[in-house]
Design a protein around this motif. Structure first.
Motif, PDB file in Angstrom:
ATOM      1  N   TRP A   1      42.842 -20.676 -41.717  1.00  0.00           N
ATOM      2  CA  TRP A   1      41.558 -21.009 -42.322  1.00  0.00           C
ATOM      3  C   TRP A   1      41.065 -19.855 -43.179  1.00  0.00           C
ATOM      4  O   TRP A   1      41.124 -18.698 -42.767  1.00  0.00           O
ATOM      5  CB  TRP A   1      40.514 -21.315 -41.245  1.00  0.00           C
ATOM      6  N   ILE A   2      40.535 -20.192 -44.376  1.00  0.00           N
ATOM      7  CA  ILE A   2      39.992 -19.194 -45.283  1.00  0.00           C
ATOM      8  C   ILE A   2      38.626 -19.659 -45.766  1.00  0.00           C
ATOM      9  O   ILE A   2      38.464 -20.814 -46.195  1.00  0.00           O
ATOM     10  CB  ILE A   2      40.912 -18.973 -46.501  1.00  0.00           C
ATOM     11  N   GLU A   3      37.654 -18.769 -45.714  1.00  0.00           N
ATOM     12  CA  GLU A   3      36.341 -19.044 -46.303  1.00  0.00           C
ATOM     13  C   GLU A   3      36.398 -18.641 -47.766  1.00  0.00           C
ATOM     14  O   GLU A   3      36.360 -17.459 -48.109  1.00  0.00           O
ATOM     15  CB  GLU A   3      35.254 -18.257 -45.575  1.00  0.00           C
ATOM     16  N   ASP A   4      36.527 -19.623 -48.631  1.00  0.00           N
ATOM     17  CA  ASP A   4      36.662 -19.368 -50.062  1.00  0.00           C
ATOM     18  C   ASP A   4      36.203 -20.614 -50.808  1.00  0.00           C
ATOM     19  O   ASP A   4      36.040 -21.679 -50.206  1.00  0.00           O
ATOM     20  CB  ASP A   4      38.113 -19.038 -50.410  1.00  0.00           C
TER      21      ASP A   4
ATOM     22  N   ARG B   1      53.465 -32.099 -40.447  1.00  0.00           N
ATOM     23  CA  ARG B   1      54.649 -32.512 -41.206  1.00  0.00           C
ATOM     24  C   ARG B   1      55.625 -31.351 -41.420  1.00  0.00           C
ATOM     25  O   ARG B   1      56.619 -31.496 -42.120  1.00  0.00           O
ATOM     26  CB  ARG B   1      54.216 -33.096 -42.550  1.00  0.00           C
ATOM     27  N   GLY B   2      55.306 -30.196 -40.838  1.00  0.00           N
ATOM     28  CA  GLY B   2      56.225 -29.067 -40.877  1.00  0.00           C
ATOM     29  C   GLY B   2      55.939 -28.026 -41.928  1.00  0.00           C
ATOM     30  O   GLY B   2      56.743 -27.103 -42.118  1.00  0.00           O
ATOM     31  N   HIS B   3      54.800 -28.132 -42.620  1.00  0.00           N
ATOM     32  CA  HIS B   3      54.469 -27.180 -43.679  1.00  0.00           C
ATOM     33  C   HIS B   3      53.589 -26.042 -43.160  1.00  0.00           C
ATOM     34  O   HIS B   3      52.963 -26.156 -42.098  1.00  0.00           O
ATOM     35  CB  HIS B   3      53.750 -27.903 -44.817  1.00  0.00           C
ATOM     36  N   ASP B   4      53.555 -24.961 -43.918  1.00  0.00           N
ATOM     37  CA  ASP B   4      52.623 -23.873 -43.659  1.00  0.00           C
ATOM     38  C   ASP B   4      51.322 -24.206 -44.395  1.00  0.00           C
ATOM     39  O   ASP B   4      51.288 -24.180 -45.636  1.00  0.00           O
ATOM     40  CB  ASP B   4      53.183 -22.538 -44.154  1.00  0.00           C
ATOM     41  N   ALA B   5      50.280 -24.514 -43.659  1.00  0.00           N
ATOM     42  CA  ALA B   5      49.055 -25.050 -44.253  1.00  0.00           C
ATOM     43  C   ALA B   5      47.916 -24.035 -44.223  1.00  0.00           C
ATOM     44  O   ALA B   5      47.653 -23.420 -43.182  1.00  0.00           O
ATOM     45  CB  ALA B   5      48.624 -26.325 -43.536  1.00  0.00           C
ATOM     46  N   VAL B   6      47.261 -23.906 -45.365  1.00  0.00           N
ATOM     47  CA  VAL B   6      46.069 -23.079 -45.496  1.00  0.00           C
ATOM     48  C   VAL B   6      44.902 -23.997 -45.819  1.00  0.00           C
ATOM     49  O   VAL B   6      44.966 -24.783 -46.772  1.00  0.00           O
ATOM     50  CB  VAL B   6      46.235 -22.028 -46.614  1.00  0.00           C
ATOM     51  N   ALA B   7      43.849 -23.930 -45.021  1.00  0.00           N
ATOM     52  CA  ALA B   7      42.644 -24.730 -45.238  1.00  0.00           C
ATOM     53  C   ALA B   7      41.573 -23.840 -45.867  1.00  0.00           C
ATOM     54  O   ALA B   7      41.169 -22.842 -45.264  1.00  0.00           O
ATOM     55  CB  ALA B   7      42.142 -25.319 -43.929  1.00  0.00           C
ATOM     56  N   VAL B   8      41.132 -24.211 -47.045  1.00  0.00           N
ATOM     57  CA  VAL B   8      40.130 -23.437 -47.779  1.00  0.00           C
ATOM     58  C   VAL B   8      38.815 -24.204 -47.731  1.00  0.00           C
ATOM     59  O   VAL B   8      38.706 -25.293 -48.297  1.00  0.00           O
ATOM     60  CB  VAL B   8      40.561 -23.227 -49.250  1.00  0.00           C
TER      61      VAL B   8
ATOM     62  N   LEU C   1      42.087 -16.610 -51.755  1.00  0.00           N
ATOM     63  CA  LEU C   1      43.291 -17.415 -51.568  1.00  0.00           C
ATOM     64  C   LEU C   1      44.523 -16.754 -52.161  1.00  0.00           C
ATOM     65  O   LEU C   1      45.642 -16.976 -51.706  1.00  0.00           O
ATOM     66  CB  LEU C   1      43.088 -18.801 -52.180  1.00  0.00           C
ATOM     67  N   ALA C   2      44.335 -15.910 -53.170  1.00  0.00           N
ATOM     68  CA  ALA C   2      45.466 -15.298 -53.864  1.00  0.00           C
ATOM     69  C   ALA C   2      46.369 -14.514 -52.922  1.00  0.00           C
ATOM     70  O   ALA C   2      47.586 -14.442 -53.126  1.00  0.00           O
ATOM     71  CB  ALA C   2      44.960 -14.389 -54.983  1.00  0.00           C
TER      72      ALA C   2
END
Length: 210
Positions: free
Chosen positions: A88-91, A60-67, A99-100
């Motif tokens: 991708w973040i392992e958190d 959808r055009g967003h900057d996505a972070v998967a936690v 994530l901060a």
């Protein structure tokens, strides 16, 4: 929390992954979708599983972070959505310590996650999410009511207490919607969901309210 993560790791079979991926996020978020940002936004999907929702946000055009803390789900998602531009973040909740470095966020989603942490962890997590939220951030949560799946225990969730904790952390309630589970097996067990959408108040608004 470790027991729950181990339960998800053990359950991360191709069948479970296929079932996760089969859901259309637009259907899942239907009761709150009109509140989602339409301009490019920084999105954090917390408890992302296979990255289904994060990939949808990216498309959808967003900057996505998967936690996602479960390696088996994270690796499956990275393979399935390698071309979607997800970070991708392992958190894990409640502290979200990694994530901060990637915030603040304009949209944070927790789909089917909140029931897996207890009241003490929820208090910590809500404060932490408020710290990660940009002014005007939309926080969307689904609260599961009813029994959990085998090996993946759940804690009772109070909708009113969740709303109260969010408001104390600087969020205002934008939407509350009660729906039945879209899965026939869950409906047969009496599982239902509450969808909540909150907006992070700006520092100026918070000061005026005080």
């Amino acid at each position: 929390m470790n027991d729950i993560l181990e339960g998800y790791a053990a359950a991360a079979t191709p069948d479970l992954i296929d079932r996760y991926e089969a859901f259309d996020p637009a259907d899942l978020y239907a009761s709150v979708l009109d509140l989602f940002p339409t301009r490019k936004a920084r999105v954090a999907d917390i408890g992302a599983g296979t990255g289904r929702d994060a990939a949808w946000s990216a498309r959808r055009g967003h900057d996505a972070v998967a936690v996602e803390p479960v390696r088996q789900l994270r690796e499956a998602g990275m393979a399935l959505h390698r071309d979607d531009g997800i970070l991708w973040i392992e958190d894990a909740l409640p502290h979200l310590s990694k994530l901060a470095a990637h915030g603040p966020f304009d949209l944070m989603t927790l789909c089917g996650v909140w029931q897996h942490i207890d009241d003490e962890e929820r208090e910590i997590a809500m404060i932490r999410m408020a710290q990660l939220a940009a002014d005007g951030c939309l926080l969307v949560m689904s609260l599961r009511h009813g029994p959990g799946a085998p090996g993946r225990p759940v804690y009772p969730v109070s909708t009113d207490e969740t709303i109260g904790a969010a408001m104390q952390s600087g969020f205002s309630l934008r939407r509350r919607a009660e729906i039945d589970s879209i899965q026939p097996g869950n409906r047969a067990m009496g599982v239902r969901w509450t969808w909540l959408a909150f907006k992070k108040q700006s520092c100026a608004q918070t000061g005026a309210a005080a």
